[in-house]
Design an enzyme around this catalytic site. Structure first.
Site, mmCIF file in Angstrom:
data_model
loop_
_atom_site.group_PDB
_atom_site.id
_atom_site.type_symbol
_atom_site.label_atom_id
_atom_site.label_comp_id
_atom_site.label_asym_id
_atom_site.label_seq_id
_atom_site.Cartn_x
_atom_site.Cartn_y
_atom_site.Cartn_z
ATOM 1 N N ASN A 167 1.011 -1.178 0.057
ATOM 2 C CA ASN A 167 -0.058 -0.047 0.192
ATOM 3 C C ASN A 167 0.914 1.328 -0.070
ATOM 4 O O ASN A 167 1.452 1.536 0.826
ATOM 5 C CB ASN A 167 -0.791 -0.201 1.160
ATOM 6 C CG ASN A 167 -1.829 1.085 1.387
ATOM 7 O OD1 ASN A 167 -1.741 1.956 0.377
ATOM 8 N ND2 ASN A 167 -2.512 1.293 2.249
ATOM 9 N N LYS A 174 3.625 0.864 2.929
ATOM 10 C CA LYS A 174 3.043 -0.101 3.806
ATOM 11 C C LYS A 174 3.390 -1.522 3.335
ATOM 12 O O LYS A 174 2.738 -1.580 2.110
ATOM 13 C CB LYS A 174 1.794 -0.068 4.399
ATOM 14 C CG LYS A 174 1.708 1.179 5.233
ATOM 15 C CD LYS A 174 0.389 1.242 6.173
ATOM 16 C CE LYS A 174 -0.198 2.762 6.421
ATOM 17 N NZ LYS A 174 -1.434 3.159 6.281
ATOM 18 N N ARG A 216 -2.431 -2.149 -3.583
ATOM 19 C CA ARG A 216 -3.735 -1.253 -3.452
ATOM 20 C C ARG A 216 -3.609 -0.132 -4.151
ATOM 21 O O ARG A 216 -2.601 0.414 -4.011
ATOM 22 C CB ARG A 216 -3.788 -0.944 -1.951
ATOM 23 C CG ARG A 216 -5.007 0.190 -1.191
ATOM 24 C CD ARG A 216 -5.075 0.324 -0.143
ATOM 25 N NE ARG A 216 -6.155 0.849 0.164
ATOM 26 C CZ ARG A 216 -6.478 1.640 1.386
ATOM 27 N NH1 ARG A 216 -5.892 1.239 2.404
ATOM 28 N NH2 ARG A 216 -7.930 1.899 1.552
ATOM 29 N N HIS A 229 -12.951 2.672 0.147
ATOM 30 C CA HIS A 229 -13.038 1.560 1.320
ATOM 31 C C HIS A 229 -13.446 0.365 0.595
ATOM 32 O O HIS A 229 -14.047 -0.535 1.407
ATOM 33 C CB HIS A 229 -13.803 1.981 2.578
ATOM 34 C CG HIS A 229 -13.257 3.018 3.156
ATOM 35 N ND1 HIS A 229 -13.835 3.834 3.791
ATOM 36 C CD2 HIS A 229 -11.860 3.296 3.632
ATOM 37 C CE1 HIS A 229 -12.889 4.795 4.634
ATOM 38 N NE2 HIS A 229 -11.702 4.527 4.324
ATOM 39 N N LEU A 250 -15.877 2.873 9.901
ATOM 40 C CA LEU A 250 -15.791 3.962 10.580
ATOM 41 C C LEU A 250 -14.205 4.024 11.319
ATOM 42 O O LEU A 250 -13.991 3.061 12.021
ATOM 43 C CB LEU A 250 -16.372 4.006 11.977
ATOM 44 C CG LEU A 250 -18.359 3.822 11.543
ATOM 45 C CD1 LEU A 250 -19.157 3.841 12.740
ATOM 46 C CD2 LEU A 250 -18.751 4.611 10.596
ATOM 47 N N ASN A 260 -10.483 6.845 10.586
ATOM 48 C CA ASN A 260 -10.153 8.084 10.323
ATOM 49 C C ASN A 260 -10.696 8.890 9.136
ATOM 50 O O ASN A 260 -11.239 9.965 9.443
ATOM 51 C CB ASN A 260 -8.732 8.160 10.151
ATOM 52 C CG ASN A 260 -7.902 9.086 11.152
ATOM 53 O OD1 ASN A 260 -8.314 9.939 11.793
ATOM 54 N ND2 ASN A 260 -6.604 8.766 11.113
ATOM 55 N N ARG A 312 -12.513 15.448 7.934
ATOM 56 C CA ARG A 312 -12.980 15.811 6.770
ATOM 57 C C ARG A 312 -14.432 16.312 7.251
ATOM 58 O O ARG A 312 -15.076 15.538 8.049
ATOM 59 C CB ARG A 312 -12.987 14.586 5.708
ATOM 60 C CG ARG A 312 -11.686 14.208 5.285
ATOM 61 C CD ARG A 312 -11.693 13.097 4.501
ATOM 62 N NE ARG A 312 -10.592 12.299 4.575
ATOM 63 C CZ ARG A 312 -10.617 10.989 4.134
ATOM 64 N NH1 ARG A 312 -11.718 10.315 3.768
ATOM 65 N NH2 ARG A 312 -9.566 10.326 4.416
ATOM 66 N N ASP A 326 -9.124 12.343 16.973
ATOM 67 C CA ASP A 326 -9.193 10.934 17.637
ATOM 68 C C ASP A 326 -10.121 10.658 18.466
ATOM 69 O O ASP A 326 -10.399 11.500 19.429
ATOM 70 C CB ASP A 326 -7.596 10.617 18.152
ATOM 71 C CG ASP A 326 -7.565 9.097 18.310
ATOM 72 O OD1 ASP A 326 -8.612 8.672 19.154
ATOM 73 O OD2 ASP A 326 -6.734 8.419 18.126
ATOM 74 N N PHE A 327 -11.085 9.660 18.306
ATOM 75 C CA PHE A 327 -12.263 9.267 19.093
ATOM 76 C C PHE A 327 -11.940 8.885 20.552
ATOM 77 O O PHE A 327 -12.811 9.211 21.290
ATOM 78 C CB PHE A 327 -13.193 8.320 18.152
ATOM 79 C CG PHE A 327 -13.975 8.908 17.311
ATOM 80 C CD1 PHE A 327 -13.365 9.506 15.993
ATOM 81 C CD2 PHE A 327 -15.572 9.134 17.428
ATOM 82 C CE1 PHE A 327 -14.248 10.065 15.150
ATOM 83 C CE2 PHE A 327 -16.120 9.531 16.364
ATOM 84 C CZ PHE A 327 -15.645 10.160 15.191
ATOM 85 N N GLY A 373 -11.260 1.497 12.785
ATOM 86 C CA GLY A 373 -10.538 1.463 14.115
ATOM 87 C C GLY A 373 -11.887 2.044 14.919
ATOM 88 O O GLY A 373 -11.766 1.464 16.104
ATOM 89 N N GLU A 427 -8.120 -5.428 4.814
ATOM 90 C CA GLU A 427 -8.025 -5.252 3.489
ATOM 91 C C GLU A 427 -6.962 -5.837 2.759
ATOM 92 O O GLU A 427 -7.030 -6.251 1.752
ATOM 93 C CB GLU A 427 -7.908 -3.688 3.441
ATOM 94 C CG GLU A 427 -9.267 -2.988 3.657
ATOM 95 C CD GLU A 427 -9.007 -1.304 4.083
ATOM 96 O OE1 GLU A 427 -9.313 -0.714 3.298
ATOM 97 O OE2 GLU A 427 -8.556 -1.140 4.992
HETATM 98 P P1 AMP Z 1 -8.544 3.669 11.274
HETATM 99 O O1 AMP Z 1 -8.326 4.693 10.353
HETATM 100 O O2 AMP Z 1 -9.635 2.655 10.901
HETATM 101 O O3 AMP Z 1 -7.089 3.047 11.666
HETATM 102 O O4 AMP Z 1 -9.115 4.103 12.634
HETATM 103 C C1 AMP Z 1 -8.523 5.114 13.556
HETATM 104 C C2 AMP Z 1 -9.270 5.710 14.523
HETATM 105 O O5 AMP Z 1 -10.029 4.712 15.256
HETATM 106 C C3 AMP Z 1 -8.353 6.470 15.607
HETATM 107 O O6 AMP Z 1 -8.542 7.922 15.008
HETATM 108 C C4 AMP Z 1 -9.521 6.555 16.670
HETATM 109 O O7 AMP Z 1 -10.555 7.628 16.431
HETATM 110 C C5 AMP Z 1 -10.295 5.323 16.490
HETATM 111 N N1 AMP Z 1 -10.049 4.431 17.559
HETATM 112 C C6 AMP Z 1 -9.095 3.470 17.812
HETATM 113 N N2 AMP Z 1 -9.265 2.718 18.729
HETATM 114 C C7 AMP Z 1 -10.283 3.303 19.462
HETATM 115 C C8 AMP Z 1 -10.868 3.256 20.769
HETATM 116 N N3 AMP Z 1 -10.361 2.136 21.608
HETATM 117 N N4 AMP Z 1 -11.911 3.815 21.244
HETATM 118 C C9 AMP Z 1 -12.437 4.688 20.308
HETATM 119 N N5 AMP Z 1 -11.976 5.141 19.091
HETATM 120 C C10 AMP Z 1 -10.655 4.208 18.871
#
Ligand code: AMP
Length: 396
Positions: A7, A14, A91, A180, A209, A211, A241, A283-284, A331, A384
């Site tokens: 990727n 990666k 990818r 995606h 769901l 980033n 975004r 970041d959630f 994530g 993926e």
């Molecule tokens: P991804 O782009 O699929 O790698 O998702 C990354 C995002 O997942 C991070 O920015 C977080 O917002 C979210 N995330 C990862 N771990 C957790 C968690 N334990 N609780 C809530 N959100 C999470």
């Protein structure tokens, strides 16, 4: 058979090397800061110590060479000989209308990929660079291109046409593509396996769901809708975004805030979303902590996110005339107990009820539906890279 999955981004590469006999990962890693100061390779072989090598990495060819050297290294390598790699899967972000399925790469395909560059000027050039670099070093190894957009090429015309003059769709290929796709395809297949039903009999909403977030309607195994559109900026509000907004806001902002034409795309991609609403973070985990500590804007950002996801589920149930399952991945989808709770709250009209004890799960496959929930609610970690490896094997 061993398959290498790559990727490639503009400054990163990666990789994961799979043993396809048992679908295990033999090694994975990332080459970072290609073409920048402070280049670095992080390599993690299975069952061996992680290694990090700092080195100047002027271009993607050098990055590919570094990756292959790490895979072949006597100490931290996992291969005796480069010929053990049977195929490479790449990818590719955007396949336009040209590529509706994965393809084996040859000169003509490479030309076709280059023609898709105007549709994804930030991503496709890096993908092409990665392909060309691997081709130079491994000219005899079969290579496949797997597109983020391909799964969504089954979206019907009435769902992909925007309300702009039709000639402009024809002239510039402006339409909904969806993204995606590899993840949506992978998790929808896993839902069918999990439920023990043929995918051709299922109506599924897949929520990737992370980033970047996108939501799909997968009817009888085919994508018929995706919340992302011409670019990954459309859809649900994301980390940074803005997602779907009234297009007039763009011109209003440009005028009032003095944001120029060349800056506005970056602004909407990087400064908006839940980061912009909360003023706290994209970041959630940070948002959940801040909301729990009483930060009302962090709570608002989470509320907006969950509400928009909820609306997509409802509209996609309408688009499919039914709903058998929804699946959370990415994530946030895999890890955020509270976001899943918020999205599924008060959705009994759609047959969605979750069990809080079952929902208390992170990062692994689970059925979180409450007893009697007509629609099954699942958590399935996306993969993926494995999907790309499997597609590559099918092609060769
Ligand atoms: P991804 O782009 O699929 O790698 O998702 C990354 C995002 O997942 C991070 O920015 C977080 O917002 C979210 N995330 C990862 N771990 C957790 C968690 N334990 N609780 C809530 N959100 C999470």
């Amino acid at each position: 058979m061993k398959v290498l999955v790559i990727n490639c981004g503009s400054s990163s590469l990666k990789y994961q090397l799979f043993n396809m006999e048992n679908q295990s990962v033999l090694a994975k890693g990332i080459v970072e800061r290609i073409g920048l100061e402070g280049g670095m390779l992080k390599h993690q072989p299975a069952n061996k110590d992680k290694v990090e090598i700092s080195e100047n990495i002027p271009n993607h060819k050098v990055a590919v060479k570094m990756m292959l050297d790490a895979l072949l290294d006597k100490k931290h390598g996992v291969l005796e000989n480069i010929s053990e790699i049977s195929a490479v899967g790449h990818r590719v972000a955007h396949g336009g209308e040209k590529f509706a399925r994965p393809v084996l790469i040859n000169d003509a395909i490479l030309e076709g990929l280059k023609e898709c560059i105007p549709l994804a000027p930030l991503h496709n050039p890096a993908n092409v660079l990665g392909i060309e670099a691997v081709r130079q070093i491994l000219p005899e190894t079969p290579m496949a291109a797997i597109f983020d957009t391909a799964f969504h090429q089954t979206i019907p015309e009435h769902a992909y046409i925007y309300g702009i003059p039709y000639e402009l769709y024809k002239k510039y290929s402006i339409r909904r593509y969806g993204f995606h796709g590899t993840s949506h395809r992978y998790v929808s297949m896993q839902v069918a396996r999990f439920l023990g039903k043929p995918i051709e009999d299922l109506k599924i909403v897949t929520l990737h769901l992370g980033n970047g977030s996108s939501i799909s309607a997968v009817k009888n195994g085919k994508s018929i809708e995706n919340s992302m559109g011409f670019t990954p900026l459309e859809g649900i509000v994301m980390g940074t975004r803005c997602g779907s907004i009234d297009p007039s806001i763009v011109f209003f902002l440009m005028e009032k805030e003095g944001i120029s034409l060349d800056k506005i795309n970056d602004y909407l991609n990087k400064k908006c979303g839940v980061l912009g609403i909360s003023g706290v973070s994209s970041d959630f985990r940070d948002l959940e902590d801040a909301a729990a500590a009483g930060n009302t804007r962090a709570k608002l950002a989470l509320d907006v996110f969950a509400y928009q996801a909820k609306k997509y589920i409802g509209s996609y149930a309408a688009a499919m005339n039914g709903l058998d399952a929804i699946v959370f991945t990415g994530g946030i989808g895999e890890n955020s107990i509270s976001i899943r709770r918020m999205i599924c709250d008060e959705m009994d009209y759609f047959g969605i009820k979750i069990d809080d004890a079952k929902n208390n799960v992170r990062g692994k496959e689970a059925d979180i539906s409450a007893d009697g929930s007509k629609t099954r609610v699942l958590v399935i970690p996306t993969n993926e890279e494995l999907m790309i490896a499997l597609d590559t094997v099918s092609l060769i």
